[in-house]
Design a protein around this motif. Structure first.
Motif, PDB file in Angstrom:
ATOM      1  N   GLN A 156       0.839  -1.195   0.000  1.00 52.31           N
ATOM      2  CA  GLN A 156       0.000   0.000   0.000  1.00 52.31           C
ATOM      3  C   GLN A 156       0.881   1.255   0.000  1.00 52.31           C
ATOM      4  N   ALA A 157       0.256   2.395  -0.267  1.00 59.86           N
ATOM      5  CA  ALA A 157       0.888   3.692  -0.034  1.00 59.86           C
ATOM      6  C   ALA A 157       0.347   4.237   1.276  1.00 59.86           C
ATOM      7  N   ALA A 158       1.244   4.734   2.140  1.00 57.75           N
ATOM      8  CA  ALA A 158       0.834   5.263   3.442  1.00 57.75           C
ATOM      9  C   ALA A 158       1.479   6.627   3.651  1.00 57.75           C
ATOM     10  N   VAL A 159       0.667   7.617   4.042  1.00 58.77           N
ATOM     11  CA  VAL A 159       1.146   8.998   4.178  1.00 58.77           C
ATOM     12  C   VAL A 159       0.571   9.598   5.458  1.00 58.77           C
ATOM     13  N   LEU A 160       1.429  10.240   6.238  1.00 58.96           N
ATOM     14  CA  LEU A 160       0.986  10.976   7.429  1.00 58.96           C
ATOM     15  C   LEU A 160       0.382  12.308   7.003  1.00 58.96           C
TER      16      LEU A 160
ATOM     17  N   GLY B 246      -2.384  14.572  11.760  1.00 57.94           N
ATOM     18  CA  GLY B 246      -1.870  13.483  12.574  1.00 57.94           C
ATOM     19  C   GLY B 246      -2.427  12.119  12.222  1.00 57.94           C
ATOM     20  N   MET B 247      -3.413  12.063  11.326  1.00 56.09           N
ATOM     21  CA  MET B 247      -3.951  10.783  10.894  1.00 56.09           C
ATOM     22  C   MET B 247      -3.099  10.220   9.757  1.00 56.09           C
ATOM     23  N   VAL B 248      -3.268   8.939   9.476  1.00 60.46           N
ATOM     24  CA  VAL B 248      -2.484   8.260   8.440  1.00 60.46           C
ATOM     25  C   VAL B 248      -3.428   7.773   7.357  1.00 60.46           C
ATOM     26  N   LEU B 249      -3.135   8.151   6.110  1.00 57.30           N
ATOM     27  CA  LEU B 249      -3.883   7.671   4.957  1.00 57.30           C
ATOM     28  C   LEU B 249      -3.168   6.451   4.378  1.00 57.30           C
ATOM     29  N   VAL B 250      -3.895   5.343   4.228  1.00 64.11           N
ATOM     30  CA  VAL B 250      -3.362   4.128   3.605  1.00 64.11           C
ATOM     31  C   VAL B 250      -4.248   3.820   2.407  1.00 64.11           C
ATOM     32  N   ALA B 251      -3.629   3.683   1.220  1.00 64.71           N
ATOM     33  CA  ALA B 251      -4.422   3.585  -0.004  1.00 64.71           C
ATOM     34  C   ALA B 251      -3.905   2.485  -0.915  1.00 64.71           C
TER      35      ALA B 251
END
Length: 325
Positions: free
Chosen positions: A109-113, A117-122
């Protein structure tokens, strides 16, 4: 290094340290998925074994949280099955704690802070290299996952970066289109056509630009081409001196990007640097040990290159490239 690794994730910690997590390990069971972790102290030039993760994993994501802890999730387990398990490393206590599992098992996956403060995982591989377009938001304070708007295209082999305006730019995978996520609107929009490429180097260049370099074409050809995202569209920049599949890449504090290593038949040790506003590369210090699929992390006024493959074998050597003061 304590153990040769390839495909590991890496995060800079407080105190001029770097944490390496998981990947494929050499030793008893060459190429086996590992749950080991290790830290490097740039101040002491010393490696130390960290507490092992709760499970072995490869193809996982890792993100340093605002608290200084590190979130690890997804990937393949020791039997190369997909996992939804996540865990958090506390560098002060040298402990791993189980966190809420992902809503679905996935890897790559791609994961970005995000700024809040939340983390997006796509996206990611959800089985038999079947790409997902689903996206999730992790709240570290509540230890919960919630659905985000799905991407416009299913992706695996993609990358994501946070731009200076607070949006997330996603590119790569088998689709030629890029897209941008706006956390304030929980919405995706098209962001130009950089072309399809698998596992490229993707970095922020300056504040609101992004660099997409190398990787592998859908036809499994290693690429030297480079495109830059600026003001909503992509434009070609000078190609790298060599095609680079699975390159190493890092952003420096001045906003410039360094890309190096990788392979295209041979494994490379050369490295190149691009400054913000430039569209051309300058030579950067070469690696002593050519490598691909390793990690490159900025720490203590230098770059730590660790692990990776050389001629198909996991590397147990790391090197610290000090930057001019």
């Amino acid at each position: 290094m304590i153990q040769p690794l390839a495909g590991q994730t890496a995060n800079a910690l407080a105190g001029n340290r770097v944490l390496l997590e998981g990947g494929l390990a050499m030793g008893p069971g060459t190429g086996s998925v590992t749950g080991a972790a290790q830290t490097y102290s740039a101040a002491n030039n010393q490696w130390t074994a960290a507490a092992p993760m709760g499970m072995a994993r490869d193809g996982h994501f890792s993100v340093r949280l605002p608290s200084g802890s590190v979130l690890i999730g997804g990937g393949f387990d020791a039997d190369f099955n997909l996992t939804a398990r996540t865990e958090i490393y506390d560098p002060r206590l040298n402990t791993w704690t189980r966190a809420a599992p992902l809503p679905e098992p996935a890897a790559l996956q791609a994961a970005v802070l995000l700024p809040n403060g939340m983390v997006l995982v796509a996206g990611g591989d959800i089985g038999s290299i079947h790409a997902s377009r689903l996206a999730w938001l992790y709240d570290p304070r509540a230890n919960t996952w919630s659905p985000a708007a799905g991407m416009l295209y299913p992706r695996v082999g993609h990358e994501g970066v946070l731009l200076g305006n607070g949006t997330v730019l996603i590119a790569g995978g088998a689709t030629p289109w890029a897209e941008r996520y706006d956390p304030a609107r929980n919405a995706w929009s098209l962001a130009g056509r950089p072309g399809a490429r698998l596992s490229p180097a993707m970095l922020v260049l300056g504040k609101n630009e992004a660099l997409l370099a190398g990787g592998e074409s859908v036809g499994l050809k290693c690429l030297s081409s480079v495109v830059i995202f600026s003001r909503g569209s992509w434009a070609p920049a000078q190609s790298m001196m060599k095609p680079r599949c699975d390159p190493l890449a890092a952003t420096l504090p001045d906003g410039s990007d360094v890309v190096g290593g990788g392979y295209a038949g041979d494994t490379w040790g050369s490295m190149q640097r691009m400054l913000p506003g430039a569209r051309r590369w300058s030579h950067f210090r070469s690696l002593h040990f050519p490598r691909c699929s390793g990690s490159l992390t900025y720490v203590n006024h230098g770059l730590l290159a660790a692990g990776g493959y050389f001629e198909g074998t996991e590397i147990g050597m790391a090197e610290f490239l000090a930057l001019p003061s």
